[in-house]
Design a protein around this motif. Structure first.
Motif, mmCIF file in Angstrom:
data_model
loop_
_atom_site.group_PDB
_atom_site.id
_atom_site.type_symbol
_atom_site.label_atom_id
_atom_site.label_comp_id
_atom_site.label_asym_id
_atom_site.label_seq_id
_atom_site.Cartn_x
_atom_site.Cartn_y
_atom_site.Cartn_z
ATOM 1 N N THR A 407 -1.312 56.412 11.777
ATOM 2 C CA THR A 407 0.270 56.840 12.453
ATOM 3 C C THR A 407 0.344 55.381 13.959
ATOM 4 O O THR A 407 -0.974 55.036 13.739
ATOM 5 C CB THR A 407 -0.228 58.002 13.364
ATOM 6 N N PHE A 408 1.121 55.486 13.921
ATOM 7 C CA PHE A 408 1.679 53.611 14.150
ATOM 8 C C PHE A 408 2.565 53.513 15.250
ATOM 9 O O PHE A 408 3.591 53.885 14.657
ATOM 10 C CB PHE A 408 1.076 52.253 13.663
ATOM 11 N N SER A 409 3.050 52.943 16.227
ATOM 12 C CA SER A 409 3.872 52.636 17.158
ATOM 13 C C SER A 409 3.400 51.605 18.114
ATOM 14 O O SER A 409 2.383 51.085 18.640
ATOM 15 C CB SER A 409 3.800 53.687 18.160
ATOM 16 N N TYR A 410 4.849 50.306 18.210
ATOM 17 C CA TYR A 410 4.869 49.301 18.685
ATOM 18 C C TYR A 410 4.516 49.586 20.522
ATOM 19 O O TYR A 410 3.921 48.799 20.841
ATOM 20 C CB TYR A 410 5.883 48.369 18.162
ATOM 21 N N GLU A 411 5.475 50.484 20.569
ATOM 22 C CA GLU A 411 5.339 51.127 21.874
ATOM 23 C C GLU A 411 4.692 52.298 22.498
ATOM 24 O O GLU A 411 5.185 52.990 21.237
ATOM 25 C CB GLU A 411 6.506 50.386 22.663
ATOM 26 N N PRO A 412 4.174 52.820 23.110
ATOM 27 C CA PRO A 412 4.177 54.437 23.617
ATOM 28 C C PRO A 412 4.841 55.077 23.398
ATOM 29 O O PRO A 412 6.080 54.607 24.055
ATOM 30 C CB PRO A 412 3.126 54.042 25.021
ATOM 31 N N GLY A 413 4.766 56.177 22.478
ATOM 32 C CA GLY A 413 5.737 56.775 22.833
ATOM 33 C C GLY A 413 7.127 56.909 21.725
ATOM 34 O O GLY A 413 7.957 57.864 21.217
ATOM 35 N N THR A 414 6.679 56.030 20.690
ATOM 36 C CA THR A 414 8.077 55.678 19.930
ATOM 37 C C THR A 414 7.381 55.530 19.234
ATOM 38 O O THR A 414 6.642 53.941 18.596
ATOM 39 C CB THR A 414 8.637 54.034 20.266
ATOM 40 N N THR A 415 6.787 56.190 17.524
ATOM 41 C CA THR A 415 5.910 56.549 16.613
ATOM 42 C C THR A 415 7.396 55.877 15.873
ATOM 43 O O THR A 415 8.197 55.960 15.430
ATOM 44 C CB THR A 415 6.026 57.583 15.990
ATOM 45 N N VAL A 416 6.944 54.541 14.802
ATOM 46 C CA VAL A 416 6.992 54.141 13.858
ATOM 47 C C VAL A 416 6.399 54.430 12.392
ATOM 48 O O VAL A 416 7.298 54.543 11.038
ATOM 49 C CB VAL A 416 6.637 52.709 13.825
ATOM 50 N N LEU A 417 5.775 54.608 12.017
ATOM 51 C CA LEU A 417 4.526 55.404 11.118
ATOM 52 C C LEU A 417 4.078 56.846 11.496
ATOM 53 O O LEU A 417 3.292 56.951 12.190
ATOM 54 C CB LEU A 417 3.726 54.713 10.313
ATOM 55 N N ASN A 418 4.393 57.787 10.855
ATOM 56 C CA ASN A 418 3.846 59.099 11.220
ATOM 57 C C ASN A 418 2.406 59.786 10.110
ATOM 58 O O ASN A 418 3.512 59.996 9.236
ATOM 59 C CB ASN A 418 4.675 60.127 11.422
ATOM 60 N N HIS A 419 1.123 59.156 10.165
ATOM 61 C CA HIS A 419 1.039 60.354 9.081
ATOM 62 C C HIS A 419 1.580 59.775 8.020
ATOM 63 O O HIS A 419 0.755 60.606 6.917
ATOM 64 C CB HIS A 419 0.925 61.894 9.704
ATOM 65 N N VAL A 420 0.847 58.658 7.608
ATOM 66 C CA VAL A 420 1.109 57.933 6.004
ATOM 67 C C VAL A 420 0.525 57.756 5.202
ATOM 68 O O VAL A 420 -0.779 57.070 5.920
ATOM 69 C CB VAL A 420 2.030 56.306 6.475
ATOM 70 N N SER A 421 0.185 58.498 4.366
ATOM 71 C CA SER A 421 -0.772 57.992 3.315
ATOM 72 C C SER A 421 -0.572 56.859 2.339
ATOM 73 O O SER A 421 0.591 58.032 1.619
ATOM 74 C CB SER A 421 -1.706 59.447 2.820
ATOM 75 N N LEU A 422 -1.340 55.893 1.133
ATOM 76 C CA LEU A 422 -0.659 55.859 -0.116
ATOM 77 C C LEU A 422 -1.708 54.747 -0.328
ATOM 78 O O LEU A 422 -2.767 54.565 0.338
ATOM 79 C CB LEU A 422 0.817 55.469 0.724
ATOM 80 N N TYR A 423 -1.539 54.628 -1.452
ATOM 81 C CA TYR A 423 -2.760 53.656 -2.289
ATOM 82 C C TYR A 423 -1.322 52.548 -2.985
ATOM 83 O O TYR A 423 -0.666 52.761 -3.265
ATOM 84 C CB TYR A 423 -3.866 54.146 -2.764
ATOM 85 N N ALA A 424 -2.767 51.524 -2.925
ATOM 86 C CA ALA A 424 -2.442 50.662 -3.954
ATOM 87 C C ALA A 424 -3.490 49.947 -5.480
ATOM 88 O O ALA A 424 -4.165 49.284 -4.253
ATOM 89 C CB ALA A 424 -2.021 49.702 -3.589
ATOM 90 N N LYS A 425 -3.690 51.067 -6.418
ATOM 91 C CA LYS A 425 -4.538 50.472 -7.103
ATOM 92 C C LYS A 425 -4.477 48.287 -7.572
ATOM 93 O O LYS A 425 -3.368 48.327 -7.945
ATOM 94 C CB LYS A 425 -4.460 51.388 -8.647
ATOM 95 N N PRO A 426 -6.016 48.277 -7.653
ATOM 96 C CA PRO A 426 -5.775 46.784 -7.984
ATOM 97 C C PRO A 426 -4.630 46.393 -9.240
ATOM 98 O O PRO A 426 -4.438 47.339 -10.663
ATOM 99 C CB PRO A 426 -6.900 46.849 -8.857
ATOM 100 N N GLY A 427 -3.719 45.678 -9.129
ATOM 101 C CA GLY A 427 -3.211 44.784 -9.594
ATOM 102 C C GLY A 427 -1.878 45.957 -10.421
ATOM 103 O O GLY A 427 -0.767 45.131 -11.086
ATOM 104 N N GLN A 428 -1.571 46.290 -9.341
ATOM 105 C CA GLN A 428 -0.479 47.495 -9.224
ATOM 106 C C GLN A 428 0.766 46.594 -8.261
ATOM 107 O O GLN A 428 0.717 45.966 -7.337
ATOM 108 C CB GLN A 428 -0.302 48.850 -8.751
ATOM 109 N N LYS A 429 1.871 47.615 -9.057
ATOM 110 C CA LYS A 429 3.331 46.273 -7.829
ATOM 111 C C LYS A 429 3.648 47.935 -7.180
ATOM 112 O O LYS A 429 4.266 48.605 -7.750
ATOM 113 C CB LYS A 429 4.265 46.042 -8.920
ATOM 114 N N ILE A 430 3.301 47.887 -5.514
ATOM 115 C CA ILE A 430 4.102 49.181 -4.901
ATOM 116 C C ILE A 430 5.366 48.352 -4.415
ATOM 117 O O ILE A 430 5.566 47.155 -3.203
ATOM 118 C CB ILE A 430 3.194 49.332 -4.465
ATOM 119 N N ALA A 431 6.534 49.365 -4.601
ATOM 120 C CA ALA A 431 7.958 48.832 -3.959
ATOM 121 C C ALA A 431 7.996 49.900 -2.795
ATOM 122 O O ALA A 431 7.716 51.161 -2.998
ATOM 123 C CB ALA A 431 8.429 48.447 -4.585
#
Length: 640
Positions: A407-431
């Protein structure tokens, strides 16, 4: 700059901050004492030269005062008695006094100029070094022009004040005090006559100085508005012409130009009137003293030599008053400028508590072993992890990147990412695909640790990125941004910016890999062609190709492409597809793109909306889901 960050409002200071000259305010510093003490610290490094400046200043002032007093014995002892031999000797002594005074003045000016230059040179060096360690958020909330003004207007004001105004201010004060003392010594009665008009000089000087200072602030504010508007209109001249905005632009310019003219007229009127008023009052004082002094001389209670010396001091007294009035505005502007520079220097720096470093390594039967660089670019990398027992462990750099409930926000009270989970395995291309502001660029900024997350963890090959030293983390990543930036220098210099120890052959090979070699060879001097003004002598597509080739020179294990082909036409895009595929081979790649054709062959496509992942899968999987990605591909929905 990411779409998410554009929503952050810059912390603009009072008054306009656009265009050249916008910072040249004759404003008072907020904390004069603190700012002055910090400037003294810079001067302390040249304390011996400063002591010499003070000594020379005293000699110069004393010589000027002594020369005026020397008129008394010159007239009384030599001219009136008719002692021409004695007069000749006295004139030689008087000439020596003037020569010593002039030499001391020259010496103090030369020394103070050197001190001021070295002092401001140090300030610029420290300010630039400070910018290198400030967090990215600081630059997101301050305009480029605002920061540039610290290096130019603000430090130039400090330099000017210390080169000229400071010495002149103290010298004028010494001359003024010395003149008063000598006048009292010569004749207390005549001094009372001069003191009355002296008080009037002080009153008018203060009155006009305060008025001119007010209008100078208005002048500089309006000059900032005017220059900012001109800069904006010149930058957007094509848009002005496309939308027939010329008449409106002219009217707006005339209005701003007129505002500047009115403020400048008032400012320069009050500024220019100070000297005539002070000098005329000084002339009146001179005439009054001459009248009273003449009467005293005729009555026999005063001698002609003393009257001549006294009149010289009266004449000399008006100049310091006018100089002090003029220099105060410059001194205050310098203190205000220094305070603004120190505000940047006092900003909290980018925190880096990482201990894990990146090293070149070879793998043997016992695992990875660190190898010496020896000027050769390593082909294998490993994370050097300090252990609690004092030993060191080596973890192979594979490019396994994972977000765990971030979870991340540039400014308090304005969430930009909300409970994001993802992965990139070695050599993968993630778009990453999504609307503007969905959080795509934010994810890549967090991988680089341009910002630190509030909740969750980000791991790189199983290591928390907060444990990795930022320089080493970023060394493992290569980025090609949507907004390319090229530096003044040759094409080869710009390619080598990706890796400073790269050979010419490495750079040429990278250019071939990115399909930039063919157009570079057609340039007037090939790889030695000079690039200026951020690459204005190249097309946008050519600049983008150079940025891709620069990333290829860096040879990073992980590659981030933020709209890397957005400025390349379809034909050029097809030409570099093979090169891009070769560049991505064996690397973990993150791609941000509005052009869906660039993400079809991705191992995983992540669709973001409002900071959350709403779909994930490869191209075929997402088409079968018939969700947002399907509607994008079929034209039922457009990215905005």
């Amino acid at each position: 700059m990411s779409e998410e960050k554009r929503e952050i409002k810059p912390q603009v200071e009072s008054g306009p901050r656009h265009g050249p000259g916008a910072q040249m305010h004759f404003e008072k510093p907020k904390n004069t004492r603190s700012t002055l003490m910090r400037l003294v610290e810079y001067l302390a490094a040249k304390k011996f030269q400063l002591v010499l400046v003070v000594i020379l200043m005293l000699i110069s002032t004393a010589g000027s005062l002594a020369a005026n007093y020397f008129l008394k014995p010159l007239i009384n002892n030599y001219i009136i008695p008719g002692d021409f031999n004695g007069l000749a000797r006295a004139l030689v002594i008087l000439a020596c006094i003037y020569l010593v005074s002039v030499g001391a003045t020259y010496g103090q000016s030369r020394l103070m100029l050197q001190i001021a230059q070295r002092m401001t040179n140090t300030m610029r060096r420290k300010l630039f070094a400070k910018l290198q360690i400030l967090p990215l958020k600081y630059f997101d909330t301050h305009t480029h022009g605002e920061l540039m003004s610290r290096f130019t207007n603000d430090i130039d004001n400090v330099q000017m004040a210390f080169e000229q105004s400071l010495v002149q201010l103290f010298s004028s004060a010494l001359t003024f005090v010395g003149s008063i003392v000598m006048m009292i010594v010569l004749s207390p009665i005549l001094f009372l006559v001069a003191a009355i008009l002296l008080a009037l000089m002080f009153f008018f000087a203060r009155f006009f100085t305060s008025r001119s200072g007010k209008y100078f602030k208005d002048q500089q504010r309006n000059l900032g508005n005017l220059n900012g508007y001109v800069e904006e209109m010149v930058d957007g001249l094509k848009v002005v012409k496309v939308f027939n905005y010329e008449d409106k632009a002219n009217r707006e310019f005339q209005k701003r130009n007129e505002d500047y003219r009115e403020a400048a007229t008032q400012a320069n009127f009050y500024s220019s009137v100070i000297m005539p008023v002070v000098m005329n009052l000084n002339n009146i004082s001179y005439a009054a003293v001459a009248l009273v002094g003449g009467l005293l001389t005729v009555m026999g209670s005063f001698d002609i030599g003393s009257l001549a010396s006294f009149l010289q001091y009266v004449r000399q007294m008006g100049m310091p008053v006018q100089q002090i009035s003029n220099q105060m505005n410059t001194i205050l502007a310098a203190l205000a400028g220094a305070e603004r520079v120190f505000e940047v220097m006092d900003q909290p720096v980018e925190v880096d508590e990482g201990s894990v470093t990146l090293v070149g390594a070879n793998k043997n039967t016992d695992g990875f072993v660190e190898v010496a660089h020896n000027g050769i670019h390593p082909t294998h990398w490993a994370w050097k992890v300090p252990m609690a027992d004092g030993t060191v462990d080596y973890v192979e750099l594979k490019g396994d990147v994972r977000f765990n409930d971030v979870t991340f926000s540039y400014e308090p009270g304005t969430t930009v990412l909300n409970h994001v989970s993802l992965y990139a395995k070695p050599g993968q291309k993630i778009a990453f695909v999504g609307s503007t502001g969905a959080g795509k660029t934010t994810i890549t900024n967090l991988i680089n640790r341009f910002y630190d997350i509030e909740e969750g963890t980000i791991t790189f090959d199983g290591i928390n990125v907060k444990s990795i030293r930022k320089d080493d983390l970023r060394k493992s990543l290569g980025m090609v941004l949507q907004d390319t930036h090229l530096f003044t220098g040759t094409v080869m210099d710009n390619l080598r910016y990706g890796r400073l120890d790269a050979s010419d052959e490495d750079c040429i090979q990278a250019a071939k890999q990115a399909s930039a070699h063919s157009f570079i060879k057609r340039l007037p001097q090939g790889y030695d062609t000079m690039i200026t003004s951020d690459g204005t002598n190249l097309s946008q597509g050519q600049r983008q190709l150079l940025a891709i080739a620069r990333a290829a020179v860096a040879d990073p294990p992980v590659l981030i492409l933020d709209e890397a082909t957005s400025s390349i036409d379809t034909r050029t895009e097809r030409l570099i597809e093979k090169g891009m595929d070769a560049l991505m081979k064996g690397r973990t790649v993150f791609v941000i793109a509005h052009r869906l054709s660039t993400v079809r062959n991705a191992n995983a496509i992540i669709v973001l909306e409002h900071g959350e992942i709403i779909e994930r899968g490869d191209h075929a999987d997402l088409l079968q889901q018939k969700g947002r990605y399907y509607r994008l591909c079929t034209g039922q929905f457009e990215l905005t």
